[in-house]
Design a protein around this motif. Structure first.
Motif, PDB file in Angstrom:
ATOM      1  N   LEU A  98       0.675  -1.231   0.003  1.00 44.81           N
ATOM      2  CA  LEU A  98      -0.162  -0.080  -0.089  1.00 44.81           C
ATOM      3  C   LEU A  98       0.680   1.077  -0.170  1.00 44.81           C
ATOM      4  O   LEU A  98       0.545   2.148  -0.894  1.00 44.81           O
ATOM      5  N   ILE A  99       1.723   1.320   0.911  1.00 41.71           N
ATOM      6  CA  ILE A  99       2.663   2.440   0.942  1.00 41.71           C
ATOM      7  C   ILE A  99       3.833   2.618   0.106  1.00 41.71           C
ATOM      8  O   ILE A  99       4.647   3.474   0.245  1.00 41.71           O
ATOM      9  N   PHE A 103       2.943   9.055  -2.519  1.00 37.69           N
ATOM     10  CA  PHE A 103       1.746   9.686  -2.557  1.00 37.69           C
ATOM     11  C   PHE A 103       1.924  10.992  -1.497  1.00 37.69           C
ATOM     12  O   PHE A 103       2.892  10.929  -0.704  1.00 37.69           O
ATOM     13  N   VAL A 109       3.217   9.264   6.779  1.00 39.50           N
ATOM     14  CA  VAL A 109       2.492   7.879   7.143  1.00 39.50           C
ATOM     15  C   VAL A 109       3.498   6.912   7.532  1.00 39.50           C
ATOM     16  O   VAL A 109       3.242   6.261   8.523  1.00 39.50           O
ATOM     17  N   LEU A 112       4.213   7.734  11.170  1.00 33.63           N
ATOM     18  CA  LEU A 112       2.795   7.115  12.164  1.00 33.63           C
ATOM     19  C   LEU A 112       2.994   5.614  12.323  1.00 33.63           C
ATOM     20  O   LEU A 112       2.768   4.929  13.196  1.00 33.63           O
ATOM     21  N   LEU A 113       3.359   5.012  10.958  1.00 31.08           N
ATOM     22  CA  LEU A 113       3.183   3.437  11.035  1.00 31.08           C
ATOM     23  C   LEU A 113       4.228   2.830  11.922  1.00 31.08           C
ATOM     24  O   LEU A 113       4.050   1.715  12.632  1.00 31.08           O
ATOM     25  N   TRP A 191      -0.018  -5.213  16.916  1.00 33.08           N
ATOM     26  CA  TRP A 191       0.087  -3.865  16.845  1.00 33.08           C
ATOM     27  C   TRP A 191       1.429  -3.476  16.874  1.00 33.08           C
ATOM     28  O   TRP A 191       1.862  -2.522  15.964  1.00 33.08           O
TER      29      TRP A 191
ATOM     30  N   SER B  11      -7.884   5.162  -8.511  1.00 38.09           N
ATOM     31  CA  SER B  11      -6.947   4.567  -7.373  1.00 38.09           C
ATOM     32  C   SER B  11      -5.734   5.859  -7.353  1.00 38.09           C
ATOM     33  O   SER B  11      -5.355   5.754  -5.934  1.00 38.09           O
ATOM     34  N   TRP B  15      -5.963   5.503  -3.199  1.00 35.37           N
ATOM     35  CA  TRP B  15      -4.779   4.766  -2.612  1.00 35.37           C
ATOM     36  C   TRP B  15      -4.062   5.727  -1.558  1.00 35.37           C
ATOM     37  O   TRP B  15      -3.951   4.976  -0.543  1.00 35.37           O
ATOM     38  N   PRO B  16      -3.676   6.946  -1.690  1.00 34.53           N
ATOM     39  CA  PRO B  16      -3.515   7.769  -0.393  1.00 34.53           C
ATOM     40  C   PRO B  16      -4.491   7.766   0.642  1.00 34.53           C
ATOM     41  O   PRO B  16      -3.896   7.550   1.776  1.00 34.53           O
ATOM     42  N   VAL B  18      -6.478   5.464   1.705  1.00 38.14           N
ATOM     43  CA  VAL B  18      -6.289   4.177   2.319  1.00 38.14           C
ATOM     44  C   VAL B  18      -5.178   4.199   3.260  1.00 38.14           C
ATOM     45  O   VAL B  18      -5.116   3.688   4.505  1.00 38.14           O
ATOM     46  N   ALA B  19      -4.105   4.642   2.686  1.00 35.51           N
ATOM     47  CA  ALA B  19      -2.826   4.493   3.251  1.00 35.51           C
ATOM     48  C   ALA B  19      -2.674   5.308   4.443  1.00 35.51           C
ATOM     49  O   ALA B  19      -2.049   5.005   5.564  1.00 35.51           O
ATOM     50  N   TRP B  20      -3.312   6.580   4.420  1.00 36.24           N
ATOM     51  CA  TRP B  20      -3.487   7.504   5.535  1.00 36.24           C
ATOM     52  C   TRP B  20      -3.964   7.024   6.645  1.00 36.24           C
ATOM     53  O   TRP B  20      -4.110   7.064   7.649  1.00 36.24           O
ATOM     54  N   VAL B  22      -4.568   3.818   7.451  1.00 32.96           N
ATOM     55  CA  VAL B  22      -4.128   2.618   7.963  1.00 32.96           C
ATOM     56  C   VAL B  22      -3.013   3.380   8.978  1.00 32.96           C
ATOM     57  O   VAL B  22      -2.694   2.893  10.024  1.00 32.96           O
ATOM     58  N   GLY B  23      -2.400   4.385   8.378  1.00 38.08           N
ATOM     59  CA  GLY B  23      -1.184   4.885   9.328  1.00 38.08           C
ATOM     60  C   GLY B  23      -2.025   5.506  10.512  1.00 38.08           C
ATOM     61  O   GLY B  23      -1.361   5.509  11.649  1.00 38.08           O
ATOM     62  N   PHE B  26      -2.755   2.717  13.200  1.00 35.63           N
ATOM     63  CA  PHE B  26      -1.659   2.302  14.035  1.00 35.63           C
ATOM     64  C   PHE B  26      -1.098   3.566  15.021  1.00 35.63           C
ATOM     65  O   PHE B  26      -0.833   3.038  16.001  1.00 35.63           O
ATOM     66  N   PHE B  27      -1.345   4.546  14.542  1.00 38.09           N
ATOM     67  CA  PHE B  27      -0.973   5.632  15.641  1.00 38.09           C
ATOM     68  C   PHE B  27      -1.925   5.950  16.574  1.00 38.09           C
ATOM     69  O   PHE B  27      -1.423   6.553  17.824  1.00 38.09           O
ATOM     70  N   PHE B  28      -3.088   5.571  16.429  1.00 37.38           N
ATOM     71  CA  PHE B  28      -4.214   5.911  17.452  1.00 37.38           C
ATOM     72  C   PHE B  28      -3.949   5.699  18.820  1.00 37.38           C
ATOM     73  O   PHE B  28      -4.027   6.497  19.556  1.00 37.38           O
TER      74      PHE B  28
END
Lengths: 312, 278
Positions: A98-99, A103, A109, A112-113, A191, B11, B15-16, B18-20, B22-23, B26-28
């Motif tokens: 995905l990344i 983008f 991102v 963050l990940l 996680w 897309s 795409w961006p 969805v990526a954001w 997900v990021g 995970f950071f939440f």
């Protein structure tokens, strides 16, 4: 470089230190695993000092193999490790793909990940079990409550009301019970370690053969078949490495279990060893030897793989 | 061009997004922890104030009173710094000789070092407790924690340094020999300046691992040398009463390390996969 003594001397401190670190405690464990050795015994005080006269042979091993706790801990260890591995590898591949293209804000991102990976295990466990998963005060409890209120409100609504009347009232799940606390541990470790898998798969994706990919596109290969026949095979090796490194780390998972499961009966091998070590050192040591054997089975494969690329 | 042609407008936007998402997911949990640290203990468990609340620094101001944070933090800093330093002092010469004058056994020694890392710590729990408490009398001392942290990270240190040193051309080191430098001179004058970047990232990563270590630091300390891992582990079940202050102390424990971690993402891959993924 004719002189070979200086290199030897330079390596000696590291080698000797690690040798002591490995051999001394491990040989003690091996010794204790063959004798009767308990910390507190009013009936047989002679068992309270380790000596060859308390020799028990394989008695401790038999005792451990016959105890229900041991098999529960083994099964639980394997359940926890395999669940984490499956989840992290699947999520890792998906997120890495995905990344892997550019983008806006990709750098952010990524940051963050990767962050969860640097959270110390104790904080991870305390954060998840209390603030996120607690059935009353945690985010889970709040969310379940809100959903119930929302459904309750919708039940009075015209037209769609009958539909929501069929819904049950949701109950929050307590993750401190024996069965569910493994799930909590799996969630928090997944996680934390998915970022690690993402990072490795991403590094590997960057070395993917772009020309091959372009050729495939010209041949009219679909996105899916590109992924299936080019990307996945390319990731095979990193996947194996991710699996093995994580297996080694997670087989000795401790802080999370200790924090989430203390006193509720849930355990894995390291935790069981800790429990035995409160009194029955013989059994703790025998369990330890089993844990070493289990870890070695994984380690042999990993070392083979790493060894191949070593001198390139 | 072919790739561009295949990218549809959909897309390009999806795409961006969805990526954001997900990021952010995970950071939440980290965000939630940091946010809760600015709430009072009462607000922290009140759903009404989930996202709208009056921020307060009270938890941070009271951190020393509530948890004696700085004592544990000082212990963490002392033990992690010295363990990292010692690991480097032992590791640099070792990796140097392995990289520049390899023998037939070098590969085996490296593999063996790795294998020590794979021993499950729990297997030697009691012998370690016994040796340090009853034989050596170093239980719950900084010295012990430093030695243990140094030893469990030494294999990774040697490995990482080895992979960095291997990339330095041998000729440069040999030129140093021609100029009459001894081994120490070679390391000091040539190797360390050339591999400085690699050494620094090895040090950072080792520091992070030391800081986050949570088995030996919990089992081999009680009070005097207890690190932040031990502090948090000791407050594992606050029963919801102290979410605010617990979040504050947790944030203070992981914040610096997360920031440090952002700077060595790249090295992380190499350090953890032992150079097997490039």
């Amino acid at each position: 470089m004719a002189n070979r003594t200086i290199p030897r001397i330079l390596q000696t401190p590291a080698v000797i230190l690690l040798l002591i670190w490995m051999l001394v405690p491990l040989s003690l464990t091996l010794f204790y695993s063959f004798i009767r050795y308990v910390l507190n015994s009013t009936v047989r005080p002679e068992w309270m000092t380790p000596s060859f006269s308390n020799w028990r042979g394989f008695g401790n091993y038999e005792f451990v193999l016959n105890s229900k706790d041991f098999w529960f801990a083994v099964k639980n260890s394997i359940f926890i490790v395999t669940s984490i591995l499956t989840l992290t590898v699947v999520l890792g591949v998906l997120i890495a793909v995905l990344i892997n293209r550019s983008f806006p804000g990709r750098g952010i991102v990524r940051v963050l990940l990767i962050s969860p990976f640097f959270v110390m295990p104790a904080v991870n466990a305390v954060l998840w079990i209390n603030m996120l998963l607690d059935p009353v005060l945690g985010l889970q409890g709040i969310a379940v409550n809100n959903i119930n209120t929302l459904i309750g409100g919708l039940q009075d609504a015209p037209i769609v009301g009958w539909f929501f009347n069929m819904w049950p009232v949701f109950e929050p799940i307590s993750f401190r019970a024996t069965q569910t606390s493994s799930i909590a541990v799996i969630m928090m470790v997944t996680w934390q370690w998915t970022p690690f898998a993402v990072l490795i798969f991403m590094t590997s994706l960057q070395s993917e053969d772009q020309q091959q990919k372009e050729a495939a596109i010209l041949d009219g290969a679909s996105r899916w078949s590109q992924f299936r026949f080019l990307t996945l095979p390319h990731l095979g090796r990193p996947m194996a490495i991710v699996v093995m490194i994580q297996a080694i780390f997670h087989l000795s998972l401790y802080a999370e279990i200790e924090i989430v499961s203390r006193g509720n009966g849930n355990k894995n091998l390291p935790y069981l060893i800790g429990e035995f070590a409160n009194n029955n050192i013989g059994a703790a040591s025998a369990t330890g030897i089993f844990a070493v054997i289990l870890a070695n089975i994984v380690a042999i494969f990993l070392l083979r793989m790493v060894g191949k690329t070593l001198m390139e | 061009m072919a790739i561009v042609a295949q990218t549809s407008r959909f897309s390009k936007i999806a795409w961006p997004v969805v990526a954001w998402i997900v990021g952010l997911i995970f950071f939440f949990p980290i965000f939630y922890m940091v946010m809760t640290s600015f709430k009072t203990d009462a607000d922290a468990v009140n759903p009404e104030f989930l996202f709208s609340f009056t921020p307060t620094l009270e938890n941070y101001a009271n951190m020393t009173d509530n948890y004696d944070y700085w004592r544990f933090a000082t212990n963490s800093i002392i033990t992690s710094v010295f363990a990292t330093l010692f690991a480097l002092v032992v590791g640099v010469p070792c990796a140097y000789s392995m990289a520049f004058s390899p023998t037939r056994s070098t590969k085996d020694i490296l593999m063996w070092m790795l294998s020590t890392k794979m021993l499950p710590a729990a297997a030697v729990l009691y012998p370690m407790t016994f040796l340090t408490k009853n034989v050596l009398g170093v239980f719950d001392t900084h010295f012990l924690v430093i030695v243990v942290l140094c030893l469990i990270n030494l294999p990774i240190v040697v490995w990482m340094l080895f992979t960095y040193f291997k990339d330095i051309p041998k000729d440069i080191i040999e030129a140093g020999q021609m100029d009459g430098l001894n081994t120490w001179g070679e390391i000091k004058e040539i190797l360390i300046p050339l591999a400085w970047g690699g050494i620094v990232s090895t040090a950072l990563l080792t520091f992070i691992f030391c800081w986050n270590e949570a088995y030996w630091t919990v089992r081999l300390t009680t009070i005097d040398a207890a690190t932040l891992s031990k502090l948090i582990e000791g407050n594992r079940a606050p029963e919801g009463l102290f979410f605010g202050r617990l979040s504050a102390v947790s944030t203070a424990a992981v914040g610096p390390i997360i920031v440090l971690g952002w700077f060595c993402q790249k090295q992380l891959v190499q350090g953890l996969t032992f150079g097997a993924v490039k």
